[in-house]
Design a protein around this motif. Structure first.
Motif, PDB file in Angstrom:
ATOM      1  N   ALA A 575       0.869  -1.182   0.000  1.00 11.49           N
ATOM      2  CA  ALA A 575       0.000   0.000   0.000  1.00 11.49           C
ATOM      3  C   ALA A 575       0.905   1.231   0.000  1.00 11.49           C
ATOM      4  O   ALA A 575       1.573   1.524   0.990  1.00 11.49           O
ATOM      5  CB  ALA A 575      -0.901  -0.006   1.229  1.00 11.49           C
ATOM      6  N   MET A 576       0.957   1.926  -1.131  1.00 12.94           N
ATOM      7  CA  MET A 576       1.835   3.081  -1.291  1.00 12.94           C
ATOM      8  C   MET A 576       1.379   3.853  -2.517  1.00 12.94           C
ATOM      9  O   MET A 576       0.558   3.375  -3.308  1.00 12.94           O
ATOM     10  CB  MET A 576       3.297   2.630  -1.489  1.00 12.94           C
ATOM     11  N   ASP A 577       1.888   5.045  -2.683  1.00  7.24           N
ATOM     12  CA  ASP A 577       1.674   5.798  -3.904  1.00  7.24           C
ATOM     13  C   ASP A 577       2.715   5.308  -4.903  1.00  7.24           C
ATOM     14  O   ASP A 577       3.895   5.654  -4.804  1.00  7.24           O
ATOM     15  CB  ASP A 577       1.839   7.293  -3.633  1.00  7.24           C
ATOM     16  N   VAL A 578       2.277   4.492  -5.866  1.00  6.07           N
ATOM     17  CA  VAL A 578       3.236   3.876  -6.780  1.00  6.07           C
ATOM     18  C   VAL A 578       3.923   4.915  -7.660  1.00  6.07           C
ATOM     19  O   VAL A 578       4.950   4.616  -8.286  1.00  6.07           O
ATOM     20  CB  VAL A 578       2.548   2.822  -7.665  1.00  6.07           C
ATOM     21  N   THR A 579       3.371   6.138  -7.725  1.00  6.19           N
ATOM     22  CA  THR A 579       4.019   7.181  -8.519  1.00  6.19           C
ATOM     23  C   THR A 579       5.164   7.834  -7.763  1.00  6.19           C
ATOM     24  O   THR A 579       5.915   8.612  -8.345  1.00  6.19           O
ATOM     25  CB  THR A 579       3.009   8.270  -8.932  1.00  6.19           C
ATOM     26  N   ALA A 580       5.295   7.522  -6.474  1.00  6.09           N
ATOM     27  CA  ALA A 580       6.349   8.124  -5.647  1.00  6.09           C
ATOM     28  C   ALA A 580       6.950   7.048  -4.757  1.00  6.09           C
ATOM     29  O   ALA A 580       6.451   6.774  -3.667  1.00  6.09           O
ATOM     30  CB  ALA A 580       5.786   9.267  -4.801  1.00  6.09           C
ATOM     31  N   PRO A 581       8.023   6.380  -5.196  1.00 11.47           N
ATOM     32  CA  PRO A 581       8.618   5.289  -4.417  1.00 11.47           C
ATOM     33  C   PRO A 581       8.965   5.671  -2.989  1.00 11.47           C
ATOM     34  O   PRO A 581       8.930   4.832  -2.091  1.00 11.47           O
ATOM     35  CB  PRO A 581       9.885   4.949  -5.215  1.00 11.47           C
ATOM     36  N   ARG A 582       9.277   6.944  -2.735  1.00 13.68           N
ATOM     37  CA  ARG A 582       9.684   7.357  -1.392  1.00 13.68           C
ATOM     38  C   ARG A 582       8.533   7.283  -0.385  1.00 13.68           C
ATOM     39  O   ARG A 582       8.732   7.509   0.803  1.00 13.68           O
ATOM     40  CB  ARG A 582      10.251   8.780  -1.423  1.00 13.68           C
ATOM     41  N   THR A 583       7.319   6.963  -0.852  1.00 13.30           N
ATOM     42  CA  THR A 583       6.182   6.851   0.070  1.00 13.30           C
ATOM     43  C   THR A 583       6.070   5.472   0.699  1.00 13.30           C
ATOM     44  O   THR A 583       5.187   5.253   1.532  1.00 13.30           O
ATOM     45  CB  THR A 583       4.856   7.175  -0.650  1.00 13.30           C
ATOM     46  N   LEU A 584       6.923   4.534   0.319  1.00  9.15           N
ATOM     47  CA  LEU A 584       6.872   3.203   0.917  1.00  9.15           C
ATOM     48  C   LEU A 584       7.348   3.267   2.363  1.00  9.15           C
ATOM     49  O   LEU A 584       8.469   3.686   2.644  1.00  9.15           O
ATOM     50  CB  LEU A 584       7.746   2.221   0.126  1.00  9.15           C
ATOM     51  N   THR A 585       6.504   2.849   3.287  1.00  4.57           N
ATOM     52  CA  THR A 585       6.871   2.833   4.703  1.00  4.57           C
ATOM     53  C   THR A 585       7.248   1.430   5.137  1.00  4.57           C
ATOM     54  O   THR A 585       6.923   0.439   4.470  1.00  4.57           O
ATOM     55  CB  THR A 585       5.708   3.327   5.569  1.00  4.57           C
ATOM     56  N   ALA A 586       7.923   1.360   6.278  1.00  6.33           N
ATOM     57  CA  ALA A 586       8.314   0.058   6.816  1.00  6.33           C
ATOM     58  C   ALA A 586       7.079  -0.784   7.126  1.00  6.33           C
ATOM     59  O   ALA A 586       7.057  -1.992   6.851  1.00  6.33           O
ATOM     60  CB  ALA A 586       9.165   0.260   8.060  1.00  6.33           C
ATOM     61  N   SER A 587       6.037  -0.168   7.672  1.00  2.00           N
ATOM     62  CA  SER A 587       4.828  -0.919   8.012  1.00  2.00           C
ATOM     63  C   SER A 587       4.141  -1.454   6.769  1.00  2.00           C
ATOM     64  O   SER A 587       3.672  -2.604   6.736  1.00  2.00           O
ATOM     65  CB  SER A 587       3.856  -0.034   8.797  1.00  2.00           C
ATOM     66  N   ALA A 588       4.064  -0.628   5.706  1.00  2.00           N
ATOM     67  CA  ALA A 588       3.431  -1.080   4.471  1.00  2.00           C
ATOM     68  C   ALA A 588       4.216  -2.230   3.848  1.00  2.00           C
ATOM     69  O   ALA A 588       3.629  -3.196   3.346  1.00  2.00           O
ATOM     70  CB  ALA A 588       3.317   0.073   3.483  1.00  2.00           C
ATOM     71  N   LEU A 589       5.527  -2.143   3.893  1.00  2.00           N
ATOM     72  CA  LEU A 589       6.355  -3.223   3.364  1.00  2.00           C
ATOM     73  C   LEU A 589       6.144  -4.500   4.176  1.00  2.00           C
ATOM     74  O   LEU A 589       5.999  -5.593   3.613  1.00  2.00           O
ATOM     75  CB  LEU A 589       7.825  -2.807   3.390  1.00  2.00           C
ATOM     76  N   ALA A 590       6.113  -4.355   5.481  1.00  2.00           N
ATOM     77  CA  ALA A 590       5.937  -5.524   6.344  1.00  2.00           C
ATOM     78  C   ALA A 590       4.553  -6.141   6.173  1.00  2.00           C
ATOM     79  O   ALA A 590       4.413  -7.374   6.160  1.00  2.00           O
ATOM     80  CB  ALA A 590       6.161  -5.127   7.798  1.00  2.00           C
ATOM     81  N   ASP A 591       3.525  -5.308   6.040  1.00  2.00           N
ATOM     82  CA  ASP A 591       2.170  -5.824   5.842  1.00  2.00           C
ATOM     83  C   ASP A 591       2.086  -6.637   4.549  1.00  2.00           C
ATOM     84  O   ASP A 591       1.474  -7.711   4.507  1.00  2.00           O
ATOM     85  CB  ASP A 591       1.162  -4.677   5.783  1.00  2.00           C
ATOM     86  N   ALA A 592       2.712  -6.123   3.479  1.00  2.00           N
ATOM     87  CA  ALA A 592       2.702  -6.844   2.203  1.00  2.00           C
ATOM     88  C   ALA A 592       3.478  -8.147   2.314  1.00  2.00           C
ATOM     89  O   ALA A 592       3.054  -9.188   1.795  1.00  2.00           O
ATOM     90  CB  ALA A 592       3.285  -5.964   1.105  1.00  2.00           C
ATOM     91  N   ALA A 593       4.617  -8.090   3.002  1.00  2.00           N
ATOM     92  CA  ALA A 593       5.422  -9.304   3.175  1.00  2.00           C
ATOM     93  C   ALA A 593       4.659 -10.352   3.973  1.00  2.00           C
ATOM     94  O   ALA A 593       4.679 -11.549   3.648  1.00  2.00           O
ATOM     95  CB  ALA A 593       6.743  -8.961   3.861  1.00  2.00           C
TER      96      ALA A 593
END
Length: 903
Positions: A575-593
């Motif tokens: 869950a992130m703004d795919v147009t702006a990679p810098r919006t990826l948070t640690a929690s969003a990455l962990a939730d997807a993982a």
């Protein structure tokens, strides 16, 4: 008529000729006076034998002056061509006949002229505007003399159901026509204003000169009146005959186009490409209707002639030294592997024991899995949608622009299009509105599939293509957005049907996708891939990184998500703004993982920076999910070793890799964190000891060794910062442009013939535009972009090594090295982004400047000035590639005493 007063014209070219007219616009026996610019007598006087003749035909309201650069180039003794640029009757300095000459008359007139000239083959016609149609009419009537055709911003067909361009509609309006085209010179002035950049005053005056006075402009008005606005127009049958005749024209063709043309837009280029599919095409971004004024067209025309008409390629015949040490012209290509379409692993997963397992997951903003499909469901949905798209008229070769965020819908739509043989156009929103619009218009898709936001942008910005929404929309909304149908509706209509295009029928060498570059070094370029090239990319990634069916992939960079099903890997986008990679948070990455129990993560450096910056918000479950990751891939820009070391602590079990590649070749090389640390240690040892054992190490970012199936070589840099030679090797310590040869390198640049020609100037190799060197251990080090090399008095300076050294300083977040001043004598300037950020841009305070200069000097670079910025200007897609040319312009202004402002 004073030819000596026309800038860029040799007076010797100007001549008149009397021609007996056979046109039924004239009485039998009528003789007409034509004015030409013709270098034929000049070539003869010099004893030069031309390779052929360029027959150049202007449109309205220009004249033969439009082609002066071709006349100059054709007069070159090294490769002479006769260039005959005509002034059509009633135009330029030719006779004012007092008759209304329609399209058929003008084609006939041109034939009368060439008969009078005794023009024999080989003849290449060159046309612009309505001169393009007339030149093509002549070409179709003279097949024995014809050797090729060149077209610039013209049209031969008005698509059914669409109106002619607004500017021409206005010029045709009874209330405007005579005043706008004949009584006044408004039509000329408006046309001249279409030049980008504006025409110099003396050039504009030369264009106006033959049309001073209403009595000299009757032809201008008649030309406009002869535009076939509909099928009832007298010239419509002639225009249709030319348009249909093109389908059988097999001679070489070249189209040079200015896309900023309010009259002949890209839709007319698309129509011409459909009629002449073998044509070479180059779109000059930023150029418009007067493309011959906006850009140098003489160079590409004569390069094209050399390779397609006169039989002389004009390239260096010097043998190419390959990395293997042999002498050969072409890179040795390995025998192609057995072709398996991109979706083959997906099919295998769907039909095998894993068929009921999850294949693709879509995350909701709250971090939960919103939707998912099993392999079997995914395959069935793809087949259903492919059948529905086929019924809707999408077929092999159709271009389909996908404006859908990563997730279930995009995955199904992408693979459905590929199954049909359609060409998917992937220009992500990370290009920004302007860049995205430019990319979509340039690709001229037949169909645009998008979410509401994309469809609204398409309506507002005039993007081409039939419109298909993702979801069913209310009738009113459909009308507003111009939507024909939806993916949901098409899938329902195709349910239970076949794929519409079986896998064994796919032509491996047919176009499959147009993927756009990031636009970080200029306008984003469309990169054309065939089905074979896409499959080779999949196989290279699988073999290099050991990604096998059953792997579970978190794609923190949108394009990579599309490769997951092709690898047989479960895939999810955080869950992130795919147009702006810098919006990826640690929690969003962990939730997807956690959602797929991920084993592989792909994220850009900008995304990783923000993940580290937000890791304090991770839950215990989030930490555990990331601890299960086995492989992390990060690419898109240089990834500093300290950043990777911090990521390693967050993903303790993961092997961290930073593959080097580009949209044109992904990947090219690969290296792990441990290998980076070993390379850095070798570089440090070599620096301190001067040891030959580690010669060539350092100065840049080590990106490792070539990936599976790839070969890499270096063309050395010249003193002027170019790499135009043909010596290609792998010797340690030689800095130059990086070239790659691999089965997965792009097929071509889409509608960018000149760029493609330059990128493949060494047959079989792709010029990356990056600069680097090999070390003694055979590892590749990237030192920056060829376009960013600084030519200082002491020699060329590549930026990345010094930037890396500066970024190791405490308080420096990002650094950029750029040049200021004339080439060859440029001053080296360091621009740094500090942490915390500087309050305003401008010269650095003395203490920081001293530290930066010292760090750069230790890396071998003498910095003349140090400036600070609150934030570096970076590309939109990766948020990591610094815009050095922009910084150079800004630094020039600051160092000249101007107000700093914002870079």
């Amino acid at each position: 008529m004073v030819a000596a007063s026309w800038p860029g014209v040799d007076p010797e070219w100007s001549r008149d000729i009397e021609v007996a007219s056979t046109s039924d616009a004239d009485r039998p026996g009528t003789v007409r006076r034509w004015h030409l610019l013709d270098n034929g007598a000049q070539l003869s006087r010099r004893g030069l034998v031309p390779a052929g003749t360029l027959l150049c035909v202007h449109g309205n309201p220009t004249w033969s002056y439009l082609w002066r650069t071709l006349l100059a180039a054709g007069s070159d003794p090294a490769r002479p061509w006769r260039v005959v640029a005509v002034d059509q009757l009633d135009m330029g300095y030719s006779e004012r006949t007092g008759t209304f000459r329609r399209l058929a008359h003008r084609i006939n007139d041109l034939g009368d002229l060439t008969d009078a000239l005794g023009l024999d083959g080989p003849v290449v016609t060159v046309g612009h505007d309505w001169g393009g149609v007339i030149s093509l009419g002549w070409a179709l009537a003279h097949p024995q003399q014809l050797a090729g055709v060149v077209l610039t911003n013209t049209a031969v067909h008005q698509p059914a159901g669409s109106e002619i361009p607004p500017a021409l509609r206005l010029a045709l309006h009874p209330a405007v026509h005579k005043w706008g085209t004949t009584t006044s010179d408004a039509f000329l002035r408006v046309t001249h204003s279409l030049a980008h950049p504006p025409l110099p005053a003396e050039i504009r005056d030369a264009y106006m000169a033959p049309y001073r006075g209403a009595d000299r402009r009757a032809g201008v008005g008649n030309f406009v009146a002869d535009i076939p606005a509909d099928a009832s127009h007298p010239s419509f049958p002639t225009l249709t005959g030319v348009a249909e005749g093109l389908r059988g024209l097999k001679v070489p063709a070249l189209m040079l186009w200015g896309p900023r043309d309010p009259i002949f837009s890209d839709r007319y280029l698309k129509d011409l490409i459909n009629r002449l599919p073998h044509a070479e095409v180059h779109r000059f971004e930023g150029a418009g209707h007067l493309v011959a004024e906006d850009r140098d067209i003489a160079t590409p025309v004569f390069q094209w002639l050399a390779g397609n008409v006169d039989g002389n390629e004009g390239e260096s015949t010097k043998p190419v030294t390959t990395p293997a040490g042999g002498q050969q012209q072409d890179a040795a290509q390995p025998a192609p592997a057995e072709f398996r379409p991109l979706w083959h692993p997906l099919q295998q997963q769907a039909s095998g024991p894993a068929g009921a397992d999850t294949a693709v997951v879509e995350m909701a903003p709250n971090g939960t899995a919103a939707r998912s499909l099993s392999w079997r469901q995914l395959d069935r949905n793809i087949l259903d949608l492919a059948a529905g798209l086929r019924e809707a008229g999408v077929e092999s070769g159709s271009r389909v622009s996908l404006m859908v965020p990563p997730g279930v819908d995009l995955t199904v739509a992408l693979y459905a299009c590929l199954r049909l043989g359609a060409v998917v156009v992937v220009a992500d929103a990370g290009l920004g509105t302007r860049g995205l619009s430019r990319a979509v218009k340039g690709a001229t898709p037949d169909v645009l599939i998008g979410i509401d936001k994309a469809l609204a942008a398409a309506s507002l910005l005039g993007w081409p293509g039939r419109r298909i929404s993702v979801r069913d929309l209310p009738a009113a909304r459909r009308r507003i957005l111009g939507v024909e149908t939806s993916l949901d509706t098409l899938a329902r209509s195709g349910a239970g049907g076949g794929p519409g295009h079986s896998a064994d029928m796919v032509d491996p060498d047919a176009p499959a996708a147009v993927l756009f570059t990031s636009g970080s070094t200029g306008p984003a370029k469309g990169v054309l891939y065939t089905h074979r090239k896409l499959a080779a990319m999949r196989d290279t990634v699988a073999e290099t990184f050991g990604i096998r069916p059953g792997a579970r992939l978190v794609a923190g960079f949108a394009p990579f998500a599309l490769l997951g099903p092709a690898l047989g890997a479960v895939s999810v986008t955080p869950a992130m703004d795919v147009t702006a990679p810098r919006t990826l948070t640690a929690s969003a990455l962990a939730d997807a993982a956690a959602a797929i129990d991920a084993t592989v993560v792909f994220a850009s450096p900008a995304a990783l920076r923000n993940v580290l910056a937000t890791q304090d918000g991770l839950s215990s479950a989030g930490h555990k999910a990331l601890e299960r990751v086995e492989l992390l891939l990060s690419a898109g820009a240089p990834v500093p070793e300290p950043l990777l070391a911090d990521v390693q602590r967050l993903l303790p079990r993961a092997s961290l890799h930073t593959p080097y590649g580009m949209t044109e070749a992904l990947p090219v090389t690969d290296i792990s964190l441990e290998q980076i640390q070993a390379a850095d240690a070798d570089a440090a040892a070599g620096t301190s000891a001067g040891a030959d054992a580690v010669a060539g190490a350092g100065n840049g970012v080590c990106v490792g060794r070539p990936v599976h199936g790839a070969r890499v070589g270096i063309v050395p840099l010249a003193a002027d910062g170019t790499a135009t030679g043909a010596d290609l090797g792998t010797e340690a310590g030689i800095t130059g442009e990086i070239l790659v040869c691999a089965p997965h390198v792009k097929e071509a640049y889409d509608r960018l013939w000149l760029v493609q020609r330059e990128s493949a100037s060494l047959p079989g190799w792709h010029r990356t535009g990056d600069v680097g060197h090999f070390d003694a251990a055979g590892r590749l080090w990237v030192e920056g972009r060829l376009a960013h090399v600084v030519t200082a008095p002491g020699g060329v300076v590549t930026p990345v090594g010094a930037e890396q050294a500066i970024e190791r300083l405490e308080g420096v977040r990002l650094a950029a090295i750029t040049g200021v001043g004339p080439a060859g004598t440029q001053a080296v300037v360091a621009v740094v982004e500090t942490s915390p950020p500087a309050r305003k841009a401008g010269p650095a305070e003395p203490h920081l400047a001293g530290r930066v200069r010292k760090a750069a000097l230790e890396a071998g670079v003498n910095v003349s000035a140090v400036l600070v910025v609150p934030a570096q200007p970076t590309d939109i897609r990766h948020n990591a590639k610094i815009d050095r040319p922009r910084l150079s312009r800004w630094a020039s202004r600051v160092l000249a005493g101007g107000r700093p402002g914002k870079p």
